[in-house]
Enzyme design. Structure first.
Site, mmCIF file in Angstrom:
data_model
loop_
_atom_site.group_PDB
_atom_site.id
_atom_site.type_symbol
_atom_site.label_atom_id
_atom_site.label_comp_id
_atom_site.label_asym_id
_atom_site.label_seq_id
_atom_site.Cartn_x
_atom_site.Cartn_y
_atom_site.Cartn_z
ATOM 1 N N GLU A 125 0.856 -1.191 0.000
ATOM 2 C CA GLU A 125 0.000 0.000 0.000
ATOM 3 C C GLU A 125 0.895 1.246 0.000
ATOM 4 O O GLU A 125 1.833 1.334 0.783
ATOM 5 C CB GLU A 125 -0.924 -0.041 1.229
ATOM 6 C CG GLU A 125 -1.635 1.244 1.582
ATOM 7 C CD GLU A 125 -2.475 1.855 0.454
ATOM 8 O OE1 GLU A 125 -3.266 1.138 -0.178
ATOM 9 O OE2 GLU A 125 -2.327 3.075 0.206
ATOM 10 N N ARG A 154 -16.823 4.708 5.323
ATOM 11 C CA ARG A 154 -15.728 3.978 4.658
ATOM 12 C C ARG A 154 -14.540 3.724 5.588
ATOM 13 O O ARG A 154 -13.985 2.619 5.613
ATOM 14 C CB ARG A 154 -15.232 4.786 3.453
ATOM 15 C CG ARG A 154 -16.159 4.754 2.304
ATOM 16 C CD ARG A 154 -15.732 5.751 1.252
ATOM 17 N NE ARG A 154 -16.663 5.714 0.159
ATOM 18 C CZ ARG A 154 -16.486 5.043 -0.973
ATOM 19 N NH1 ARG A 154 -15.364 4.388 -1.185
ATOM 20 N NH2 ARG A 154 -17.394 5.047 -1.905
ATOM 21 N N ARG A 164 -19.842 15.782 -1.843
ATOM 22 C CA ARG A 164 -20.073 14.758 -0.805
ATOM 23 C C ARG A 164 -19.829 15.333 0.577
ATOM 24 O O ARG A 164 -18.839 16.024 0.791
ATOM 25 C CB ARG A 164 -19.073 13.595 -0.985
ATOM 26 C CG ARG A 164 -19.040 13.038 -2.347
ATOM 27 C CD ARG A 164 -17.856 12.105 -2.523
ATOM 28 N NE ARG A 164 -18.144 10.754 -2.111
ATOM 29 C CZ ARG A 164 -17.294 9.741 -2.280
ATOM 30 N NH1 ARG A 164 -16.094 9.945 -2.801
ATOM 31 N NH2 ARG A 164 -17.625 8.532 -1.909
ATOM 32 N N ASP A 212 -11.754 -1.241 -8.923
ATOM 33 C CA ASP A 212 -11.730 -0.048 -9.786
ATOM 34 C C ASP A 212 -10.553 -0.065 -10.764
ATOM 35 O O ASP A 212 -10.618 0.561 -11.823
ATOM 36 C CB ASP A 212 -11.643 1.226 -8.932
ATOM 37 C CG ASP A 212 -13.015 1.681 -8.444
ATOM 38 O OD1 ASP A 212 -13.973 0.894 -8.539
ATOM 39 O OD2 ASP A 212 -13.125 2.834 -7.971
ATOM 40 N N ALA A 272 -17.836 -0.840 -5.490
ATOM 41 C CA ALA A 272 -17.123 -1.641 -4.489
ATOM 42 C C ALA A 272 -17.717 -3.046 -4.452
ATOM 43 O O ALA A 272 -16.993 -4.041 -4.319
ATOM 44 C CB ALA A 272 -17.206 -0.972 -3.121
#
Ligand code: FAD
Length: 422
Positions: A42, A120, A200, A317, A330
């Site tokens: 990551e 999330r 958002r 994605d 997702a």
């Protein structure tokens, strides 16, 4: 593929997952459960997700369970009921946001606990508790891949390297693995601007409930009308309301695909919904003066012809970034993770078979754009005819929700048993 299979059958397969987002983590948990050695690389210094909502329908939750029941536990520990938790079914509801009165246009039965949202960052945190952190390597931004006859060498931006039998790119819409797989010159290597933007934010439920009343505030609603739409659903044990407002953006996105988020204002949203009914105007008034404005990019203009080459493949994605209008990107990535876990379970075989995920996931990319036009009364086949809109939305939603998961798994197992194809 024959060589790949031989080399891998002789030892425990080592899979490198690039990206520790929702799809990368769900996949890694599923592979570990199947005794496959996994390393997650990551780029960030920790697991990071944005402070916004994500919702899953029953089919995605079922896929989570088939990957590992721990994933459902993680989700359920942060999931928020849509409305009264004692109700026997969840509905997704489409409201006429444009005309005064907020008429319910139609609603679809999503089943018991058939639509649940969560924060999330809370979901990622719960997922991260279900993987051994020794298997996760932070601050590892993939820069290149070198494939040999026997393995893949991963090169990171910090100059370090690692090896794996195969690489799965779960590195999101701006995927480096996709660029490495296709080459930067291939138009399908990059996402493109859909000319929609999404504003958002999260609003405290107490405020939302005062302004909208509890029936609206505590349940998912999609407010539709010409050229724009607004979605909201409850989060964080019904203490927050997740609001997303979608508007047209005819100009090109000035920041390019590397920077999809900028700062927007409540005034912009108020201007978009100025001539609309009072519910949408009230929703706009609840937004903070400054909020995040997301450019909606997707893979619609240049779909990938394949998600895999040699020992490298894509999921989530990275493979099929879609606009968010079905709220299913997702969920589709979780279906990918289930397919990959099933294929890799007994032995690593030809990754080219992952193309079987292509037709459905690329349909999602196309349908996400089209359903936005249906919501906004400009899809050629439906226009302002609400019975036709209902027919289309029902067909498309049911195609997502009632996917034959067992059928997919049976097909994958059959392919696997038939042996290498290349
Ligand atoms: P990401 O979440 O983008 O994760 C990619 C990870 O890879 C990141 O952690 C990143 O740091 C890392 N990474 C990137 N490049 C590298 C590199 N080179 N090296 C190492 N690491 C790297 N979907 C739903 O199912 N339901 C919804 O309700 C929903 N709502 C949405 C609303 C909006 C407004 C939007 C924009 C999308 C929505 N989606 C929804 C879609 C969903 O957000 C995505 O499909 C999903 O988050 C993709 O997950 P991912 O793991 O594939 O990618």
């Amino acid at each position: 593929a024959q060589k790949l299979q031989e080399s891998i059958q002789s030892s425990v397969p080592r899979i490198a997952v690039i990206g520790g987002g929702i799809v990368g983590l769900v996949l890694a948990i599923g592979l570990v459960k199947r005794d496959i050695q996994v390393d997650v690389y990551e780029q960030s210094s920790g697991f990071r997700e944005i402070g916004a909502g994500v919702a899953f329908t029953a089919n995605a939750i079922k896929c989570m369970g088939l990957i590992d029941s721990n994933i459902v536990d993680a989700f359920r520990s942060v999931a928020t009921p849509n409305g009264d938790p004692n109700e026997s079914t969840d509905y997704l509801q489409w409201i006429d946001g444009f005309h005064e009165g907020g008429k319910l246009l139609f609603r679809l039965d999503a089943g018991y606990k058939g639509f649940e949202g969560c924060h999330r960052a809370h979901l990622l945190e719960e997922l991260s508790k279900r993987i051994d952190h020794k298997q996760v390597h932070f601050r590892k931004r993939l820069a290149s891949l070198v494939e040999t006859d026997t393995h893949v060498v991963l090169e990171f931006e910090d100059g370090s390297t690692a090896e794996a039998d195969a690489v799965i790119g779960c590195d999101g819409i701006k995927s480096t693995v996709r660029i490495l797989l296709l080459g930067s010159e291939d138009p399908a290597a990059h996402p493109y601007f859909s000319h929609k933007v999404a504003y958002r934010t999260l609003v405290p439920m107490e405020r939302a409930e005062k302004a909208l009343g509890s029936h609206i505030a505590r349940r998912q609603h999609m407010h539709v009308g010409p050229g724009a739409h607004m979605l909201h659903f409850p989060l964080a044990n019904q203490t927050m309301l997740n609001i997303v407002a979608f508007a047209d953006e005819p100009a090109d996105w000035p920041h390019g695909s590397q920077n999809m988020v900028t700062s927007g204002t409540r005034q912009e949203v108020e201007a978009t919904f100025a001539g609309w009914g009072s519910t949408c105007r009230t929703l706009a008034s609840l937004l903070p003066p400054q909020l995040e404005k997301w450019a909606v990019f997707d893979a619609y203009d240049h779909p990938l012809s394949s998600y895999a080459k040699g020992r490298v493949c894509l999921a989530g994605d990275a493979a099929h970034a879609s606009a968010p209008h079905h709220g299913a990107g997702a969920g589709m990535g979780i279906e990918d993770a289930l397919a990959l876990c099933t294929l890799l379970e007994p032995a690593l075989k030809s990754s080219s078979r992952l193309q079987s995920r292509g037709p459905r996931s690329q349909w999602l990319v196309r349908s996400s754009r089209e359903v936005c036009d249906i919501y906004e009364w400009k899809y050629p086949g439906t226009g302002t005819d609400m019975s036709k809109c209902l027919e289309e939305i029902t067909y498309r939603s049911h195609k997502l929700w009632y996917f034959d998961i067992e059928g997919m798994l049976a097909d994958l197992r059959r392919l696997q048993e038939s042996g290498p194809q290349e």
